[in-house]
Design a protein around this motif. Structure first.
Motif, mmCIF file in Angstrom:
data_model
loop_
_atom_site.group_PDB
_atom_site.id
_atom_site.type_symbol
_atom_site.label_atom_id
_atom_site.label_comp_id
_atom_site.label_asym_id
_atom_site.label_seq_id
_atom_site.Cartn_x
_atom_site.Cartn_y
_atom_site.Cartn_z
ATOM 1 N N GLY A 98 0.803 -1.210 0.000
ATOM 2 C CA GLY A 98 0.000 0.000 0.000
ATOM 3 C C GLY A 98 0.837 1.262 0.000
ATOM 4 O O GLY A 98 2.000 1.268 -0.427
ATOM 5 N N MET A 99 0.264 2.327 0.506
ATOM 6 C CA MET A 99 0.928 3.630 0.497
ATOM 7 C C MET A 99 1.962 3.716 1.615
ATOM 8 O O MET A 99 1.734 3.234 2.723
ATOM 9 N N HIS A 129 2.951 -0.918 -6.521
ATOM 10 C CA HIS A 129 1.833 -0.091 -6.058
ATOM 11 C C HIS A 129 1.088 0.349 -7.318
ATOM 12 O O HIS A 129 1.553 1.231 -8.047
ATOM 13 N N ASN A 130 -0.033 -0.267 -7.592
ATOM 14 C CA ASN A 130 -0.739 -0.007 -8.838
ATOM 15 C C ASN A 130 -1.517 1.299 -8.789
ATOM 16 O O ASN A 130 -2.151 1.622 -7.778
ATOM 17 N N LEU A 131 -1.494 2.025 -9.885
ATOM 18 C CA LEU A 131 -2.376 3.181 -10.031
ATOM 19 C C LEU A 131 -3.806 2.736 -10.345
ATOM 20 O O LEU A 131 -4.737 3.511 -10.206
ATOM 21 N N VAL A 150 -12.327 4.146 -6.365
ATOM 22 C CA VAL A 150 -11.850 4.245 -4.980
ATOM 23 C C VAL A 150 -12.237 5.618 -4.433
ATOM 24 O O VAL A 150 -12.009 6.630 -5.097
ATOM 25 N N THR A 151 -12.793 5.635 -3.206
ATOM 26 C CA THR A 151 -13.141 6.935 -2.596
ATOM 27 C C THR A 151 -12.402 7.179 -1.287
ATOM 28 O O THR A 151 -12.443 8.291 -0.768
ATOM 29 N N TRP A 205 -5.814 9.055 -6.231
ATOM 30 C CA TRP A 205 -4.805 8.667 -7.219
ATOM 31 C C TRP A 205 -3.494 9.365 -6.910
ATOM 32 O O TRP A 205 -2.418 8.769 -7.018
ATOM 33 N N GLU A 206 -3.587 10.624 -6.501
ATOM 34 C CA GLU A 206 -2.383 11.416 -6.217
ATOM 35 C C GLU A 206 -1.598 10.845 -5.044
ATOM 36 O O GLU A 206 -0.352 10.906 -5.033
ATOM 37 N N GLU A 207 -2.293 10.276 -4.059
ATOM 38 C CA GLU A 207 -1.591 9.650 -2.934
ATOM 39 C C GLU A 207 -0.782 8.443 -3.418
ATOM 40 O O GLU A 207 0.342 8.213 -2.953
ATOM 41 N N ARG A 208 -1.361 7.682 -4.327
ATOM 42 C CA ARG A 208 -0.613 6.545 -4.889
ATOM 43 C C ARG A 208 0.603 7.040 -5.678
ATOM 44 O O ARG A 208 1.693 6.464 -5.573
ATOM 45 N N TRP A 209 0.409 8.079 -6.457
ATOM 46 C CA TRP A 209 1.503 8.640 -7.267
ATOM 47 C C TRP A 209 2.653 9.092 -6.368
ATOM 48 O O TRP A 209 3.829 8.897 -6.698
#
Length: 331
Positions: free
Chosen positions: A146-147, A166-168, A179-180, A184-188
């Motif tokens: 995860g993050m 860590h998939n986008l 996902v809510t 997406w930016e947190e994953r990036w």
């Protein structure tokens, strides 16, 4: 006017420059009768810029189920009524799974946990597990937890984890539909920290979540911007009890178009067959993908779904005269 495949033959095959978003979209929209030509070109691109070797990987879940996030495709979310329940794997079982993976000829073993991000307990288990694996078997260890914080990235590097997944998951514009509980930016952000740490970046996603063909092209272009070492390409295998449990399976022809398009967008990247290929493509389609740009496979089972027996994939690679990438070549 020259076709997109004529353009790709020059730009991608000869020059090694991946297609832009507009070009990717054109490949995703090719008529059925041009799919074989697209796959053939993608195969030539893979052979020129990646070579004939296929990287084989096994995965195991250290912590399964009970995840607090609401990824709509995932039966490991604790928020849905899917039948997966929270389970932790002990260290001896982890080592045994790594040994079994190495016995298939795989050079990669990925430890996965269904979490938003690792807590102290999980990081300790990772430290103990990676040390035990490295003492027992000669295999590269990857992780998907995860993050991450910067401190956790540094700890994974210290442990000897060489690749982080860590998939986008999907295009930035479509992500809020899937996902809510995080962005997406947190994953990036996690992916940027991983890249800067020196660990290899593994980042892909799932096709068939309800995205448009334009968003599929957007996703491939965003991956190309990230320049990951590896892109696992999943096709939705709808899971009972999840919000996407009633989604249709990706059309096999669309899946093959996507394989060709992603290879033409990412000429130098490891493009890995991952979840859902069995129900989307079957045996014949799996062969077509391996001859159409795919150069890595996950063997055996996935996290909550069954895959093909490892022997089937290994026999197919032997039949296609595609050598399995040796461990020493990845260190």
């Amino acid at each position: 006017m020259a076709s997109i495949l004529d353009h790709a033959r020059v730009a991608v095959l000869e020059q090694g420059v991946g297609l832009d978003e507009a070009g990717i979209l054109q490949v995703l929209r090719l008529p059925d009768d041009e799919i074989p030509a697209a796959l053939q070109l993608a195969h030539e691109v893979r052979m020129r810029w990646c070579g004939p070797e296929v990287e084989v990987e096994g995965i195991v879940s250290l912590k399964t189920g009970g995840c607090p996030e609401d990824c709509h495709f995932c039966s490991q979310s604790g928020l849905f009524s899917s039948p997966v329940r929270s389970v932790w794997l002990d260290i001896p079982s982890l080592v045994e799974a790594a040994k079994q993976t190495a016995a298939t000829g795989a050079s990669e073993f990925c430890i996965v946990a269904a979490v938003r991000g690792p807590d102290d307990k999980l990081m300790k288990q990772m430290r103990d597990g990676v040390a035990a694996i490295k003492a027992a078997v000669d295999i590269n260890v990857a992780a998907s937890l995860g993050m991450l914080t910067q401190q956790q990235v540094d700890q994974l590097v210290e442990m000897g984890v060489h690749r982080y997944n860590h998939n986008l998951e999907t295009a930035q514009s479509f992500f809020p539909n899937v996902v809510t509980t995080h962005t997406w930016e947190e994953r990036w952000s996690t992916l940027k920290m991983v890249r800067e740490s020196g660990m290899e970046v593994c980042c892909g996603g799932i096709l068939g979540l309800g995205e448009t063909v334009e968003q599929r092209a957007e996703f491939a272009a965003q991956l190309a911007e990230l320049q990951p070492h590896e892109v696992p390409l999943n096709f939705l295998n709808p899971r009972p009890g999840t919000p996407l449990g009633d989604r249709p399976i990706v059309d096999p022809k669309d899946a093959l178009r996507a394989i060709a398009a992603f290879r033409l967008a990412l000429p130098r990247t490891i493009l890995r067959y991952a979840g859902g290929r069995e129900i989307t493509l079957g045996d014949l389609g799996t062969r077509d993908g391996l001859l159409g740009g795919i150069n890595a496979v996950i063997v055996g089972n996935y996290l909550t779904t069954l895959g093909r027996p490892a022997t089937q994939d290994l026999e197919l690679l032997q039949e296609l005269k595609m050598p399995v990438k040796a461990l020493s070549a990845t260190l």
